[in-house]
Design an enzyme around this catalytic site. Structure first.
Site, PDB file in Angstrom:
ATOM      1  N   LYS A   7      -0.376   4.845   4.612  1.00 49.71           N
ATOM      2  CA  LYS A   7      -1.395   3.790   5.260  1.00 49.71           C
ATOM      3  C   LYS A   7      -0.650   3.649   6.657  1.00 49.71           C
ATOM      4  CE  LYS A   7      -3.776  -0.838   5.031  1.00 49.71           C
ATOM      5  NZ  LYS A   7      -5.024  -0.056   5.548  1.00 49.71           N
ATOM      6  N   HIS A  28       0.927  -1.112  -0.156  1.00 53.65           N
ATOM      7  CA  HIS A  28      -0.074  -0.084   0.062  1.00 53.65           C
ATOM      8  C   HIS A  28       0.718   1.407  -0.017  1.00 53.65           C
ATOM      9  CE1 HIS A  28      -3.355  -2.743   1.590  1.00 53.65           C
ATOM     10  NE2 HIS A  28      -3.874  -1.955   0.771  1.00 53.65           N
TER      11      HIS A  28
HETATM   12  N1  NDP Z   1     -12.621  -1.338   3.450  1.00 50.75           N
HETATM   13  C1  NDP Z   1     -12.276  -0.790   2.040  1.00 50.75           C
HETATM   14  O1  NDP Z   1     -12.743  -1.187   1.086  1.00 50.75           O
HETATM   15  C2  NDP Z   1     -11.333   0.157   2.256  1.00 50.75           C
HETATM   16  C3  NDP Z   1     -10.983   0.494   3.591  1.00 50.75           C
HETATM   17  N2  NDP Z   1      -9.823   1.835   3.702  1.00 50.75           N
HETATM   18  C4  NDP Z   1      -9.820   2.129   5.064  1.00 50.75           C
HETATM   19  O2  NDP Z   1     -10.552   3.248   5.388  1.00 50.75           O
HETATM   20  C5  NDP Z   1      -9.711   4.168   6.249  1.00 50.75           C
HETATM   21  C6  NDP Z   1      -9.480   5.502   5.773  1.00 50.75           C
HETATM   22  O3  NDP Z   1      -8.695   5.345   4.542  1.00 50.75           O
HETATM   23  P1  NDP Z   1      -8.193   6.668   3.956  1.00 50.75           P
HETATM   24  O4  NDP Z   1      -9.242   7.232   3.356  1.00 50.75           O
HETATM   25  O5  NDP Z   1      -6.956   6.497   3.077  1.00 50.75           O
HETATM   26  O6  NDP Z   1      -7.550   7.567   5.189  1.00 50.75           O
HETATM   27  P2  NDP Z   1      -7.401   9.092   5.355  1.00 50.75           P
HETATM   28  O7  NDP Z   1      -6.587   9.431   6.571  1.00 50.75           O
HETATM   29  O8  NDP Z   1      -7.011   9.928   4.161  1.00 50.75           O
HETATM   30  O9  NDP Z   1      -8.888   9.706   5.782  1.00 50.75           O
HETATM   31  C7  NDP Z   1      -9.541   9.343   7.089  1.00 50.75           C
HETATM   32  C8  NDP Z   1     -10.397  10.693   7.310  1.00 50.75           C
HETATM   33  O10 NDP Z   1     -11.048  10.657   8.508  1.00 50.75           O
HETATM   34  C9  NDP Z   1     -10.929  11.762   9.108  1.00 50.75           C
HETATM   35  N3  NDP Z   1     -11.160  11.640  10.568  1.00 50.75           N
HETATM   36  C10 NDP Z   1     -10.564  11.158  11.557  1.00 50.75           C
HETATM   37  N4  NDP Z   1     -11.023  11.333  13.002  1.00 50.75           N
HETATM   38  C11 NDP Z   1     -12.498  11.821  12.521  1.00 50.75           C
HETATM   39  C12 NDP Z   1     -13.464  11.845  13.252  1.00 50.75           C
HETATM   40  N5  NDP Z   1     -13.484  11.643  14.657  1.00 50.75           N
HETATM   41  N6  NDP Z   1     -14.464  12.510  12.865  1.00 50.75           N
HETATM   42  C13 NDP Z   1     -14.810  12.816  11.417  1.00 50.75           C
HETATM   43  N7  NDP Z   1     -13.509  12.629  10.533  1.00 50.75           N
HETATM   44  C14 NDP Z   1     -12.439  11.946  11.106  1.00 50.75           C
HETATM   45  C15 NDP Z   1      -9.321  12.225   9.220  1.00 50.75           C
HETATM   46  O11 NDP Z   1      -9.476  13.593   9.296  1.00 50.75           O
HETATM   47  P3  NDP Z   1      -7.792  13.919   9.726  1.00 50.75           P
HETATM   48  O12 NDP Z   1      -6.960  13.675   8.529  1.00 50.75           O
HETATM   49  O13 NDP Z   1      -7.851  15.495   9.707  1.00 50.75           O
HETATM   50  O14 NDP Z   1      -7.469  13.547  10.851  1.00 50.75           O
HETATM   51  C16 NDP Z   1      -9.440  11.868   7.370  1.00 50.75           C
HETATM   52  O15 NDP Z   1      -9.946  13.082   6.727  1.00 50.75           O
HETATM   53  C17 NDP Z   1      -8.393   3.321   6.403  1.00 50.75           C
HETATM   54  O16 NDP Z   1      -8.755   2.304   7.789  1.00 50.75           O
HETATM   55  C18 NDP Z   1      -8.062   2.257   5.382  1.00 50.75           C
HETATM   56  O17 NDP Z   1      -7.644   1.199   5.777  1.00 50.75           O
HETATM   57  C19 NDP Z   1      -9.423   2.481   2.515  1.00 50.75           C
HETATM   58  C20 NDP Z   1      -9.900   1.927   1.406  1.00 50.75           C
HETATM   59  C21 NDP Z   1     -10.767   0.856   0.940  1.00 50.75           C
HETATM   60  O1  LIG Z   2      -5.557   2.112   3.410  1.00 48.98           O
HETATM   61  C1  LIG Z   2      -6.037   1.641   2.094  1.00 48.98           C
HETATM   62  O2  LIG Z   2      -5.606   2.658   1.408  1.00 48.98           O
HETATM   63  C2  LIG Z   2      -6.687   0.684   2.041  1.00 48.98           C
HETATM   64  N1  LIG Z   2      -7.147  -0.208   2.947  1.00 48.98           N
HETATM   65  C3  LIG Z   2      -7.715  -1.257   2.785  1.00 48.98           C
HETATM   66  C4  LIG Z   2      -7.179  -2.514   3.623  1.00 48.98           C
HETATM   67  O3  LIG Z   2      -6.449  -2.207   4.472  1.00 48.98           O
HETATM   68  O4  LIG Z   2      -7.099  -3.414   3.199  1.00 48.98           O
HETATM   69  C5  LIG Z   2      -8.242  -1.501   1.614  1.00 48.98           C
HETATM   70  C6  LIG Z   2      -7.535  -1.295   0.596  1.00 48.98           C
HETATM   71  O5  LIG Z   2      -6.491  -2.285   0.240  1.00 48.98           O
HETATM   72  C7  LIG Z   2      -6.996  -0.008   0.430  1.00 48.98           C
END
Ligand code: NDP
Ligand SMILES: O=C(O)C1=N[C@H](C(=O)O)C[C@H](O)C1
Length: 265
Positions: A158, A154
């Site tokens: 991450k 990743h």
């Molecule tokens: N299941 C799936 O298919 C996938 C899962 N994921 C998962 O999704 C999650 C997020 O990934 P990603 O978008 O890359 O991460 P990011 O860090 O880009 O996004 C997370 C967002 O959540 C915000 N946030 C944190 N705490 C709060 C709160 N209490 N209230 C509101 N907003 C909050 C952060 O703000 P700030 O940065 O300002 O703290 C940030 O904008 C990870 O756990 C990732 O592994 C990702 C892709 C696919």
């Molecule tokens: O953090 C990410 O970017 C992603 N998180 C998910 C994971 O932990 O598997 C899904 C995807 O691979 C992207």
């Protein structure tokens, strides 16, 4: 369906706003960010690179959840357990993509699912969930003389490892073998580790650059090797899966569901 995106300014948050705006039958009814976020007050559409949607980003989820039918949540474990309580109180659908949840967090989600319809998956894409089904079947067919190793890569930002997807694939392999993943999981190797224990399922995590998400499951046997892989090229696959999960969950009874339920796999 009226949907709220929490973590609206995140990599996935912005993608989710676009997916909701582009999905027939869905409207974005709210966008939430954490207190102090520079995104507060901005229009969610503009934040996601679209035309303005008339939805300002706010840090006050209560009135937003009260007016919604579902919430899409790809944030952090602490935020997700907090939002699970609010979603259950508001009796709205909660789609959880957040990974890195600890056992205690999962227990909180299970408690919230007495009142809420929760769909949680470490990967919301069709491809990975189909891959998990293949991994289960191959693990069942091959037996213990084939060692199972899961490798993921990743982007450098991450924060959790192994990835939620790697664990989902590990669960599928363990299920195929009829064993419990926690009993055979090996996530770290360093120094004089000794020989590989038969039946273990190994995990390796690579981090770097802008990789959206690569996963491979290798079955290494005597004199031959099978590798099944998935390469995510665009976060839109996760966001569209999340919207589909919300629409699927809307008419369901309260409970904790996965993407295999949503996709009928
Ligand atoms: N299941 C799936 O298919 C996938 C899962 N994921 C998962 O999704 C999650 C997020 O990934 P990603 O978008 O890359 O991460 P990011 O860090 O880009 O996004 C997370 C967002 O959540 C915000 N946030 C944190 N705490 C709060 C709160 N209490 N209230 C509101 N907003 C909050 C952060 O703000 P700030 O940065 O300002 O703290 C940030 O904008 C990870 O756990 C990732 O592994 C990702 C892709 C696919
Ligand atoms: O953090 C990410 O970017 C992603 N998180 C998910 C994971 O932990 O598997 C899904 C995807 O691979 C992207």
């Amino acid at each position: 369906m009226r949907l709220v995106v929490v973590g609206a300014d995140g990599r996935m948050g912005r993608m989710l706003i676009r997916a909701v705006a582009e999905s027939e039958g869905c409207t974005l009814s709210g966008a939430i960010e954490r207190e102090g976020s520079p995104a507060l007050g901005q229009d969610a559409g503009t934040l996601a690179g679209l035309q303005p949607l008339g939805v300002p980003v706010t840090d006050d989820p209560l009135p937003v959840f009260a007016a919604a039918e579902g919430v899409l949540d790809f944030t952090t474990p602490a935020a997700t357990t907090f939002f699970a309580e609010l979603a259950a109180q508001a009796r709205i659908v909660h789609v959880v993509g957040t990974t890195g949840l600890a056992e205690a967090d999962l227990r909180k989600l299970a408690a919230a699912a007495h009142h809420a319809r929760i769909v949680r998956s470490g990967n919301m894409s069709l491809g990975v969930n189909v891959l998990a089904g293949l991994v289960r079947r191959v693990a069942a067919a091959l037996g213990e003389e084939f060692d199972i190793e899961i490798v993921e890569m990743h982007h450098r930002m991450k924060v959790d490892a192994p990835s939620g997807t790697a664990l989902l694939l590990g669960e599928a392999a363990a299920e195929g073998r009829g064993v419990s993943l926690p009993e055979v999981r090996v996530s770290t190797r360093d120094g004089h580790t000794g020989a590989r224990r038969p039946g273990d399922i190994g995990f390796a995590a690579l981090r770097g650059g802008t990789v959206v998400g690569d996963h491979s499951v290798t079955f290494a046997g005597p004199g031959e090797r099978i590798t099944l892989s998935h390469h995510a090229e665009d976060r839109g696959i996760f966001a569209r899966g999340a919207v589909r999960a919300a629409q699927w969950a809307f008419p369901q009874a309260p409970g904790l569901y996965g993407m295999t339920d949503v996709l009928g796999l």
